[in-house]
Design a protein around this motif. Structure first.
Motif, PDB file in Angstrom:
ATOM      1  N   ASN A 430      54.918  31.886  48.227  1.00  0.00           N
ATOM      2  CA  ASN A 430      53.948  32.843  48.747  1.00  0.00           C
ATOM      3  C   ASN A 430      52.909  33.128  47.670  1.00  0.00           C
ATOM      4  N   PRO A 431      51.709  32.610  47.811  1.00  0.00           N
ATOM      5  CA  PRO A 431      50.684  32.875  46.801  1.00  0.00           C
ATOM      6  C   PRO A 431      50.260  34.333  46.807  1.00  0.00           C
ATOM      7  N   TYR A 432      49.639  34.750  45.721  1.00  0.00           N
ATOM      8  CA  TYR A 432      49.211  36.123  45.600  1.00  0.00           C
ATOM      9  C   TYR A 432      48.122  36.438  46.619  1.00  0.00           C
ATOM     10  N   SER A 433      47.993  37.726  46.898  1.00  0.00           N
ATOM     11  CA  SER A 433      46.991  38.141  47.883  1.00  0.00           C
ATOM     12  C   SER A 433      45.579  37.868  47.388  1.00  0.00           C
ATOM     13  N   ALA A 434      45.384  37.865  46.061  1.00  0.00           N
ATOM     14  CA  ALA A 434      44.050  37.564  45.541  1.00  0.00           C
ATOM     15  C   ALA A 434      43.617  36.148  45.891  1.00  0.00           C
ATOM     16  N   PHE A 435      44.541  35.209  45.838  1.00  0.00           N
ATOM     17  CA  PHE A 435      44.210  33.831  46.227  1.00  0.00           C
ATOM     18  C   PHE A 435      43.908  33.756  47.721  1.00  0.00           C
ATOM     19  N   ARG A 436      44.631  34.545  48.507  1.00  0.00           N
ATOM     20  CA  ARG A 436      44.370  34.538  49.945  1.00  0.00           C
ATOM     21  C   ARG A 436      42.970  35.075  50.246  1.00  0.00           C
ATOM     22  N   ARG A 437      42.596  36.158  49.566  1.00  0.00           N
ATOM     23  CA  ARG A 437      41.261  36.703  49.789  1.00  0.00           C
ATOM     24  C   ARG A 437      40.190  35.717  49.340  1.00  0.00           C
ATOM     25  N   ALA A 438      40.454  35.009  48.242  1.00  0.00           N
ATOM     26  CA  ALA A 438      39.486  34.008  47.784  1.00  0.00           C
ATOM     27  C   ALA A 438      39.373  32.857  48.774  1.00  0.00           C
ATOM     28  N   GLY A 439      40.476  32.495  49.403  1.00  0.00           N
ATOM     29  CA  GLY A 439      40.429  31.417  50.383  1.00  0.00           C
ATOM     30  C   GLY A 439      39.731  31.809  51.657  1.00  0.00           C
ATOM     31  N   ARG A 440      39.673  33.116  51.969  1.00  0.00           N
ATOM     32  CA  ARG A 440      39.035  33.584  53.195  1.00  0.00           C
ATOM     33  C   ARG A 440      37.668  34.214  52.913  1.00  0.00           C
ATOM     34  N   LEU A 441      37.028  33.862  51.813  1.00  0.00           N
ATOM     35  CA  LEU A 441      35.764  34.459  51.430  1.00  0.00           C
ATOM     36  C   LEU A 441      34.689  34.133  52.464  1.00  0.00           C
ATOM     37  N   THR A 442      33.931  35.142  52.860  1.00  0.00           N
ATOM     38  CA  THR A 442      32.883  34.988  53.857  1.00  0.00           C
ATOM     39  C   THR A 442      31.542  35.401  53.257  1.00  0.00           C
ATOM     40  N   PHE A 443      30.456  35.170  54.008  1.00  0.00           N
ATOM     41  CA  PHE A 443      29.128  35.561  53.540  1.00  0.00           C
ATOM     42  C   PHE A 443      29.024  37.076  53.369  1.00  0.00           C
ATOM     43  N   ARG A 448      28.471  41.769  49.652  1.00  0.00           N
ATOM     44  CA  ARG A 448      29.008  43.004  49.076  1.00  0.00           C
ATOM     45  C   ARG A 448      29.265  42.841  47.581  1.00  0.00           C
ATOM     46  N   ALA A 449      29.805  41.661  47.157  1.00  0.00           N
ATOM     47  CA  ALA A 449      30.052  41.434  45.736  1.00  0.00           C
ATOM     48  C   ALA A 449      28.749  41.440  44.939  1.00  0.00           C
ATOM     49  N   GLU A 450      27.661  40.862  45.484  1.00  0.00           N
ATOM     50  CA  GLU A 450      26.379  40.868  44.791  1.00  0.00           C
ATOM     51  C   GLU A 450      25.810  42.266  44.707  1.00  0.00           C
ATOM     52  N   THR A 451      25.982  43.079  45.762  1.00  0.00           N
ATOM     53  CA  THR A 451      25.499  44.461  45.738  1.00  0.00           C
ATOM     54  C   THR A 451      26.221  45.279  44.681  1.00  0.00           C
ATOM     55  N   VAL A 452      27.538  45.112  44.598  1.00  0.00           N
ATOM     56  CA  VAL A 452      28.302  45.836  43.583  1.00  0.00           C
ATOM     57  C   VAL A 452      27.894  45.392  42.182  1.00  0.00           C
ATOM     58  N   ALA A 453      27.642  44.102  41.997  1.00  0.00           N
ATOM     59  CA  ALA A 453      27.239  43.603  40.680  1.00  0.00           C
ATOM     60  C   ALA A 453      25.874  44.162  40.275  1.00  0.00           C
ATOM     61  N   ARG A 454      24.913  44.261  41.218  1.00  0.00           N
ATOM     62  CA  ARG A 454      23.595  44.819  40.903  1.00  0.00           C
ATOM     63  C   ARG A 454      23.687  46.296  40.539  1.00  0.00           C
ATOM     64  N   ARG A 455      24.519  47.038  41.255  1.00  0.00           N
ATOM     65  CA  ARG A 455      24.671  48.460  40.957  1.00  0.00           C
ATOM     66  C   ARG A 455      25.307  48.666  39.584  1.00  0.00           C
ATOM     67  N   ALA A 456      26.219  47.764  39.207  1.00  0.00           N
ATOM     68  CA  ALA A 456      26.878  47.915  37.911  1.00  0.00           C
ATOM     69  C   ALA A 456      25.920  47.662  36.752  1.00  0.00           C
ATOM     70  N   THR A 457      24.970  46.747  36.952  1.00  0.00           N
ATOM     71  CA  THR A 457      24.024  46.424  35.877  1.00  0.00           C
ATOM     72  C   THR A 457      22.790  47.326  35.883  1.00  0.00           C
ATOM     73  N   ARG A 458      22.592  48.167  36.889  1.00  0.00           N
ATOM     74  CA  ARG A 458      21.420  49.032  36.967  1.00  0.00           C
ATOM     75  C   ARG A 458      21.595  50.215  36.002  1.00  0.00           C
ATOM     76  N   PRO A 459      20.576  50.553  35.128  1.00  0.00           N
ATOM     77  CA  PRO A 459      20.713  51.688  34.190  1.00  0.00           C
ATOM     78  C   PRO A 459      20.713  53.025  34.923  1.00  0.00           C
ATOM     79  N   LYS A 460      21.475  53.964  34.416  1.00  0.00           N
ATOM     80  CA  LYS A 460      21.573  55.286  35.020  1.00  0.00           C
ATOM     81  C   LYS A 460      20.346  56.136  34.660  1.00  0.00           C
ATOM     82  N   ARG A 461      19.973  57.030  35.562  1.00  0.00           N
ATOM     83  CA  ARG A 461      18.816  57.882  35.355  1.00  0.00           C
ATOM     84  C   ARG A 461      19.107  58.933  34.282  1.00  0.00           C
ATOM     85  N   GLY A 462      18.168  59.128  33.316  1.00  0.00           N
ATOM     86  CA  GLY A 462      18.285  60.147  32.280  1.00  0.00           C
ATOM     87  C   GLY A 462      19.271  59.827  31.197  1.00  0.00           C
TER      88      GLY A 462
END
Length: 472
Positions: A430-443, A448-462
């Motif tokens: 039984n492979p790990y659930s992370a591998f299962r999610r990677a195998g079922r990756l959709t557009f 969502r992953a790109e949106t989270v990555a952009r928010r993480a790299t955006r500088p905070k105000r003030g």
């Protein structure tokens, strides 16, 4: 180690898939069904961390496809063609041991490549004389299985020796195998005609139909009639159709060769005696000799396929159990031959599956060798003889029974091996659930992953507008 290769590198992933494809090609070349070869390929790729890949096997071609990466999806495919379809159970056993070693995590990809190179370059374990003697012993054992005496056993062994010896010479000149079957059918007929003509003067009595049937069984043993039906039963209809058509074509060559031999005998003034177009029931006294004949025939066939000594012994034990079951069902209970053949094949599949896994032997060896003595050589000859003598209904009945016998053998072996798997069920991975999610990756997940990555790299105000002294 879960993944001994970098699953984000297309070159390393392709190398792993190539190892799996090379292993699959050896399995297919030695008569393994498409479903079993597909499972073995998936076992190899999963053992190296590549859990999700699509495997397609059609006749003698295979394609392995996967997509690697999470954010950047990269397709990787490997395509391979199997050209050499000769049975070499020594290679099959070596590959089976390699698969077990890979699955246990003891063989890294670099070592697996070297082992495969050694397996593919390795010559046959012994010379042609032992190979031909194995066919001779098999022909003699099949003659006893069909009810012949010791003189007919010697004649059957001589016939098998001549057939396979000449086919061995023809195979060096790249002559298509169809003509091997035609010449083999002719050679199966001529010794029976000649010895029948002089048997009265020699003081012996032979039955030419049994000698001819022995030659047909020897020729059918090299075909994939039962294996093609196994593919159909296990869910590979395209591969099964292609193999079945090829087997029918080669069987037609055998029939044409037998007809040619009979015609040559008539030109020489030698004719066959009248033949009973339906088989009679064997007696209990002859059943013991036939069980021994079937056992020796299976062991001899395993020798002709270059099997190792443990595999030869296990094949003999499997055939003994199947032969005993055949006559137990046929004689005391009075069941039909098809029912008895199915019971025999179930025992062969069950015993072969259990014993082969216990001794770490590929079940294909015991299954093919165990059912080979029960190939319907006599039914094919009787059906053809009846049709040639304008007994169309009787001839077609015999041919249909012959095809039904092969279907009973294939279905019984598959059911017996299924029972063996239920008894000795392996532990599932039984492979790990992370591998299962990677195998079922959709557009949507990529967005969502790109949106989270952009928010993480955006500088905070003030964040840089107010500075405080460290001592305050």
């Amino acid at each position: 180690m879960l993944a001994p290769v970098d699953l984000t590198d297309p070159a390393q992933v392709a190398a792993v898939m190539t190892i799996a494809a090379r292993i699959g090609s050896i399995l297919i070349a030695n008569g393994t069904t498409s479903s079993d070869a597909r499972a073995s390929i998936h076992t190899v790729t999963s053992s190296y961390g590549l859990h999700y890949c699509h495997i397609d096997i059609t006749v003698n071609t295979m394609t392995i496809h996967t997509i690697i990466g999470v954010n950047r999806r990269t397709p990787v495919s490997v395509f391979r063609v199997v050209n050499d379809m000769s049975e070499n159970y020594h290679k099959l056993q070596e590959v089976d041991r390699l698969i077990r070693s890979i699955r246990s995590g003891a063989t890294p990809p670099e070592v697996a490549e070297k082992i495969l190179d050694d397996i593919e370059r390795r010559y046959i374990p012994y010379r042609n004389l032992r190979f031909l003697l194995g066919w001779a012993v098999m022909g003699a054992a099949v003659s006893i299985l069909l009810g012949g005496n010791f003189f007919m056993a010697g004649l059957g062994g001589l016939t098998a020796f001549l057939i396979m010896g000449i086919n061995k010479v023809l195979s060096r000149n790249d002559l298509p195998y169809f003509f091997h079957c035609v010449l083999g059918g002719t050679l199966a007929t001529l010794p029976a005609l000649l010895f029948h003509n002089f048997s009265a003067q020699l003081g012996f009595t032979i039955v030419p139909s049994q000698v001819i049937a022995t030659g047909i069984v020897v020729l059918l043993a090299g075909l994939t009639l039962v294996q093609s039906l196994l593919d159909g039963i296990t869910g590979s209809p395209v591969t099964a159709s292609a193999r079945f058509f090829q087997t029918l074509l080669f069987t037609g060559g055998i029939v044409a060769g037998v007809a040619t031999g009979i015609a040559l005998g008539e030109l020489l003034g030698v004719q066959l005696p009248p033949l009973e177009t339906m088989l009679g029931a064997p007696s209990f006294s002859s059943a013991i000799a036939r069980v021994l004949g079937g056992t020796i025939a299976a062991a001899a066939f395993a020798v002709t396929c270059f099997a190792e000594k443990p595999a030869v012994l296990v094949s003999a034990a499997t055939a003994f159990a199947g032969s005993a079951m055949y006559y137990v069902f046929l004689l005391p209970f009075g069941t039909g031959r098809l029912m008895a053949t199915a019971a025999c094949a179930i025992v062969v599949g069950l015993a072969g599956g259990l014993i082969a896994r216990f001794f770490m032997i590929n079940p294909v060896i015991t299954a093919v060798a165990g059912v080979t003595p029960f190939l319907p050589g006599s039914g094919v000859y009787r059906g053809m003889y009846a049709i040639m003598n304008e007994q169309l209904v009787v001839g077609m009945t015999n041919l249909i029974v012959a095809v039904g016998t092969c279907m009973a053998l294939a279905g019984g072996v598959v059911f017996g091996e299924w029972m063996a798997r239920r008894i000795r069920r392996p532990r599932l991975f039984n492979p790990y659930s992370a591998f299962r999610r990677a195998g079922r990756l959709t557009f949507e997940q990529i967005r969502r992953a790109e949106t989270v990555a952009r928010r993480a790299t955006r500088p905070k105000r003030g964040a840089d507008t107010k500075l405080t002294h460290p001592l305050t």
